[in-house]
Write a protein that holds these residues in place. Structure first.
Motif, PDB file in Angstrom:
ATOM      1  N   VAL A  69       0.834  -1.208   0.000  1.00  0.00           N
ATOM      2  CA  VAL A  69       0.000   0.000   0.000  1.00  0.00           C
ATOM      3  C   VAL A  69       0.868   1.256   0.000  1.00  0.00           C
ATOM      4  O   VAL A  69       1.985   1.254   0.516  1.00  0.00           O
ATOM      5  CB  VAL A  69      -0.958   0.063   1.222  1.00  0.00           C
ATOM      6  N   SER A  91      -2.131  -1.066  -3.643  1.00  0.00           N
ATOM      7  CA  SER A  91      -3.344  -0.325  -3.282  1.00  0.00           C
ATOM      8  C   SER A  91      -2.970   1.055  -2.750  1.00  0.00           C
ATOM      9  O   SER A  91      -1.864   1.256  -2.237  1.00  0.00           O
ATOM     10  CB  SER A  91      -4.144  -1.097  -2.218  1.00  0.00           C
ATOM     11  N   ASN A 100      -4.399  -1.992  -7.285  1.00  0.00           N
ATOM     12  CA  ASN A 100      -5.295  -3.031  -6.780  1.00  0.00           C
ATOM     13  C   ASN A 100      -6.588  -2.371  -6.280  1.00  0.00           C
ATOM     14  O   ASN A 100      -7.571  -2.308  -6.993  1.00  0.00           O
ATOM     15  CB  ASN A 100      -4.590  -3.798  -5.666  1.00  0.00           C
ATOM     16  N   ARG A 101      -6.544  -1.765  -5.098  1.00  0.00           N
ATOM     17  CA  ARG A 101      -7.738  -1.080  -4.544  1.00  0.00           C
ATOM     18  C   ARG A 101      -7.392   0.387  -4.296  1.00  0.00           C
ATOM     19  O   ARG A 101      -6.260   0.710  -3.985  1.00  0.00           O
ATOM     20  CB  ARG A 101      -8.146  -1.724  -3.205  1.00  0.00           C
ATOM     21  N   PHE A 156      -9.727  -1.257   4.826  1.00  0.00           N
ATOM     22  CA  PHE A 156      -8.798  -1.929   3.912  1.00  0.00           C
ATOM     23  C   PHE A 156      -8.370  -3.275   4.509  1.00  0.00           C
ATOM     24  O   PHE A 156      -8.298  -4.284   3.811  1.00  0.00           O
ATOM     25  CB  PHE A 156      -7.574  -1.054   3.647  1.00  0.00           C
TER      26      PHE A 156
END
Ligand code: RIB
Ligand code: CA
Length: 340
Positions: free
Chosen positions: A7, A125, A150-151, A261
């Motif tokens: 992340v 992400s 990804n996210r 998350f």
């Protein structure tokens, strides 16, 4: 154990940003590749210093901090120091970190990281907890890099909950509405994002997450050092909430984005086409087409229900490195009056 989730946290630290970073840095599932800072609660030059302070508290000065956009795309910049204090961390006065210094080039760091991820397939992400100016620049200058995403979990906006900067607008999207709109449009138009939706952690769910004096006292009892950090930051924030909303405690928005998350079961919602108003009376409002008037494909997953107790158990257990089952009974008792 599953592989760590890569992340990048884009933030404007900020008191609740600090709590969010502390949660992320206490969560072994996450590989925090870097922190990118954007103008928001405080100017970016202040935000990067605060990000370094938080990394030092957590013993993670190995994580790079990048300075990003210093003003919104079009609107005049308005900070939120009335909420977060002049330093951005309430009354906390921590010395400047000198062991490492912030780097320039937040957008370039995001672009290079995501582009590499697109090549390797090891997707990254983004947890965005400030205005989305850095992300809008990324979409403008390097749209192809989103193949490596990804996210995207965005703390911002609102559906049925009232705003915190106007009757209808939440600060992150109000501070830079053009940026927010551009990012939502990227999820509508970029081929790399065709199957993805922004996961919007808005005020509908964050207002359910209230750090009360009792909860904070419990944190201080269990770990005086972490408790003192949180207390010294949130004293100012609690005063603001009392004066502004007559609330005893403070709404901690950003940590919920990190918690969601980590555990998507903490919140529930629905998907719809969403955009952001960029002018007029309702500037900064996230406009959710829940009834599908505009016949546009969903580009956003709007979270509307949260599990406040579940959040606090995760938040406390991670910060304190304690067994959630040990903490849950006392947290449930302390939250008896506000758990939905
Ligand atoms: O509206 C709340 C959001 O705006 C939070 O992210 C807070 O830190 C500010 O950035
Ligand atoms: Ca923030």
């Amino acid at each position: 154990m599953n592989a760590k989730q890569k992340v990048i946290i884009d933030c404007d630290p900020g008191i609740d940003d600090a709590l969010a970073l502390m949660l992320a840095l206490s969560s072994p599932e996450l590989d925090v590749l870097g922190i990118t800072v954007v103008c928001g609660n405080v100017p970016a030059k202040t935000g990067v210093e605060n990000a370094l302070r938080i990394l030092k508290w957590m013993g993670r000065l190995d994580i790079p901090v990048y300075s990003g956009e210093t003003k919104p795309l079009e609107r005049p910049y308005e900070d939120a120091t009335e909420t977060h204090g002049g330093t951005g961390l309430g009354n906390l006065r921590y010395p400047t970190v000198t062991e490492v210094r912030p780097r320039e080039g937040a957008v370039e760091f995001l672009a290079s990281s995501l582009s590499e991820a697109a090549k390797t397939g090891d997707l990254i992400s983004i947890i965005a907890i400030g205005p989305m100016t850095n992300l809008a620049r990324l979409a403008e200058l390097h749209p192809e890099c989103f193949a490596g995403l990804n996210r995207l979990v965005s703390m911002g906006g609102n559906y049925h909950s009232h705003g915190n900067c106007s009757p209808v607008a939440e600060y992150n999207y109000w501070c830079d509405p053009h940026a927010a709109r551009a990012v939502f449009e990227a999820f509508e138009t970029l081929p790399a994002l065709a199957e993805k939706e922004i996961q919007m952690i808005g005020l509908d769910v964050t207002r359910q997450i209230v750090l009360t004096p009792n909860l904070r006292d419990y944190l201080c009892r269990l770990n005086p050092w972490i408790g003192a950090l949180v207390r010294d930051m949130t004293d100012f924030y609690m005063d603001f909430h009392w004066q502004q909303e007559g609330l005893i405690g403070c709404v901690i928005n950003d940590p919920l984005a990190v918690a969601y998350f980590l555990d998507p079961d903490l919140c529930r919602g629905f998907s719809a086409y969403t955009t952001v108003e960029t002018e007029g009376l309702c500037i900064g409002q996230s406009v959710v087409d829940a009834e599908h008037f505009w016949k546009k494909a969903p580009n956003c997953h709007i979270l509307t229900e949260a599990d406040p107790l579940g959040f606090m158990v995760l938040f406390f257990s991670r910060l304190l490195k304690k067994d959630p089952l040990e903490l849950r009974p006392m947290l449930a008792r302390l939250m008896g009056g506000i758990v939905k």
